[in-house]
Design a protein around this motif. Structure first.
Motif, PDB file in Angstrom:
ATOM      1  N   ILE A 106       0.837  -1.193   0.000  1.00  0.00           N
ATOM      2  CA  ILE A 106       0.000   0.000   0.000  1.00  0.00           C
ATOM      3  C   ILE A 106       0.878   1.252   0.000  1.00  0.00           C
ATOM      4  O   ILE A 106       1.617   1.500   0.961  1.00  0.00           O
ATOM      5  N   PRO A 107       0.818   2.080  -1.066  1.00  0.00           N
ATOM      6  CA  PRO A 107       1.596   3.329  -1.085  1.00  0.00           C
ATOM      7  C   PRO A 107       1.082   4.313  -0.041  1.00  0.00           C
ATOM      8  O   PRO A 107      -0.109   4.349   0.284  1.00  0.00           O
ATOM      9  N   SER A 108       1.995   5.128   0.483  1.00  0.00           N
ATOM     10  CA  SER A 108       1.622   6.165   1.442  1.00  0.00           C
ATOM     11  C   SER A 108       0.822   7.260   0.737  1.00  0.00           C
ATOM     12  O   SER A 108       1.046   7.549  -0.441  1.00  0.00           O
ATOM     13  N   ARG A 109      -0.119   7.878   1.452  1.00  0.00           N
ATOM     14  CA  ARG A 109      -0.896   8.967   0.863  1.00  0.00           C
ATOM     15  C   ARG A 109      -0.014  10.173   0.555  1.00  0.00           C
ATOM     16  O   ARG A 109      -0.188  10.846  -0.457  1.00  0.00           O
ATOM     17  N   SER A 110       0.953  10.444   1.427  1.00  0.00           N
ATOM     18  CA  SER A 110       1.787  11.639   1.270  1.00  0.00           C
ATOM     19  C   SER A 110       2.952  11.423   0.313  1.00  0.00           C
ATOM     20  O   SER A 110       3.413  12.362  -0.330  1.00  0.00           O
ATOM     21  N   ARG A 115       6.847   5.588  -0.817  1.00  0.00           N
ATOM     22  CA  ARG A 115       6.859   4.806   0.420  1.00  0.00           C
ATOM     23  C   ARG A 115       5.722   3.797   0.378  1.00  0.00           C
ATOM     24  O   ARG A 115       4.554   4.155   0.212  1.00  0.00           O
ATOM     25  N   VAL A 116       6.066   2.530   0.517  1.00  0.00           N
ATOM     26  CA  VAL A 116       5.079   1.457   0.400  1.00  0.00           C
ATOM     27  C   VAL A 116       5.104   0.610   1.668  1.00  0.00           C
ATOM     28  O   VAL A 116       6.166   0.159   2.110  1.00  0.00           O
ATOM     29  N   SER A 117       3.928   0.416   2.259  1.00  0.00           N
ATOM     30  CA  SER A 117       3.791  -0.483   3.409  1.00  0.00           C
ATOM     31  C   SER A 117       3.459  -1.880   2.897  1.00  0.00           C
ATOM     32  O   SER A 117       2.595  -2.044   2.026  1.00  0.00           O
ATOM     33  N   VAL A 118       4.158  -2.874   3.436  1.00  0.00           N
ATOM     34  CA  VAL A 118       4.033  -4.241   2.934  1.00  0.00           C
ATOM     35  C   VAL A 118       3.620  -5.168   4.072  1.00  0.00           C
ATOM     36  O   VAL A 118       4.106  -5.042   5.200  1.00  0.00           O
ATOM     37  N   ALA A 119       2.714  -6.089   3.773  1.00  0.00           N
ATOM     38  CA  ALA A 119       2.323  -7.129   4.727  1.00  0.00           C
ATOM     39  C   ALA A 119       1.954  -8.378   3.950  1.00  0.00           C
ATOM     40  O   ALA A 119       1.401  -8.296   2.851  1.00  0.00           O
ATOM     41  N   GLU A 120       2.274  -9.536   4.507  1.00  0.00           N
ATOM     42  CA  GLU A 120       1.968 -10.803   3.837  1.00  0.00           C
ATOM     43  C   GLU A 120       1.372 -11.772   4.851  1.00  0.00           C
ATOM     44  O   GLU A 120       1.850 -11.880   5.983  1.00  0.00           O
TER      45      GLU A 120
END
Length: 333
Positions: free
Chosen positions: A210-214, A218-223
């Motif tokens: 998920i890319p950051s809104r700002s 910056r991408v948040s990753v979870a699996e």
């Protein structure tokens, strides 16, 4: 007053199928249907419009708040007036909404979901009031019906002087709730090796990025990994081939790969074997599977609707040139 008034949505289909023809960015998916306005009293309406929206929400590990993103927000006006117009009785408004063909597929899992909704809203003269109706829309990856039925899949692996393994599947595409046979074969290549067992595990992987809104960089990753089904059976030198029955749970998430979420499935087949001195080991074969929708729809089904033109009026047959013309006579003076 609104108890006797309503708006409702009737869809030609509540599913959209992404195009199998990649690279044609100008293509769009078509959402068609009608909006019915029904009122037994006179109601003044300023505007009647449709809103199609898609949202992603997911829960990252260790976070209290859910991460939310808007995927699409599209509005189409069916009618609008500067001054509210009185409406009563039943009025039907046909519509067609074109949406991008690269929308992420719908899915719902334990830690997140992507959902799409179509709303019909009638704005009235009453402040903060209006008639509303909504229906869920499902976006699925197209099963290309022009492709031939896939052949059976065979995966093999050998360890020199140890074991030869083989797994055969009727296909690699299955639907939720479907059962299928897995033909396994584990044969020892050395008299000191004994194949003891084979186990099949169906695993589901959900990967969020998920890319950051700002800052889109910056991408948040979870699996997340989940075991969907499991079965095993013993093997021996006298019977080194077996057929195992596997099942795809109804709750399995459909296969999808898009910029936000990836859902993939693997069939993991483990062969256990041991040596005469008691040393134990195993060999694993991993086979990617695709869990797809039970009903596919060709891109041809999403062409615009047409109505049959009326036939032209019938005409009588003209006499041919060989026909004798009627006789005439001159009146006498």
């Amino acid at each position: 007053m609104f108890s006797s008034s309503s708006v409702s949505i009737t869809l030609q289909s509540d599913s959209l199928y992404t195009s199998p023809y990649l690279g044609l960015e100008e293509q769009r998916m078509s959402l068609r249907g009608t909006v019915t306005f029904d009122s037994s009293t006179i109601l003044k309406v300023k505007r009647l419009y449709l809103n199609f929206d898609g949202k992603l929400s997911m829960q990252f590990p260790g976070c209290i708040k859910k991460t939310r993103r808007n995927i699409i927000d599209l509005s189409v006006t069916l009618f609008e007036h500067q001054k509210a117009v009185p409406l009563s009785g039943r009025h039907i408004f046909p519509f067609e909404i074109l949406v991008p063909n690269d929308l992420p597929e719908s899915f719902r899992g334990e830690f997140g979901k992507i959902r799409y909704t179509l709303k019909a809203i009638a704005e009235t003269t009453f402040l903060g009031s209006g008639l509303k109706s909504k229906v869920p829309i499902h976006v699925q990856r197209n099963i290309d019906t022009l492709d031939e039925v896939p052949d059976e899949n065979t995966t093999e692996q050998s360890l020199p002087n140890k074991i030869s393994c083989k797994v055969m599947l009727p296909t690699t595409k299955y639907t939720p709730g479907e059962k299928f046979d897995v033909l396994v074969s584990g044969e020892a290549l050395d008299p000191e090796v004994k194949v003891t067992n084979v186990a099949c595990t169906l695993k589901q992987y959900v990967h969020f990025h998920i890319p950051s809104r700002s800052d889109q960089r910056r991408v948040s990753v979870a699996e997340y990994m989940k075991r969907l089904s499991f079965t095993s059976t013993p093997l021996n030198s006298n019977n080194h081939s077996k057929t195992l029955l596997m099942a795809i749970p109804e709750s399995a998430i459909l296969h999808c790969i898009n910029p936000l979420v990836e859902v993939m499935h693997n069939l993991v087949v483990r062969f256990d074997w041991e040596l005469e001195n008691g040393q134990k080991d195993s060999t694993t074969l991993t086979i990617p599977l695709e869990i797809v929708a039970s009903i596919g729809q060709s891109e041809l089904d999403q062409l615009p609707m047409y109505t049959l033109a009326e036939l032209p009026p019938s005409y009588c047959t003209l006499p041919s040139a060989s026909d004798t013309p009627p006789s005439y006579y001159l009146p006498s003076n």
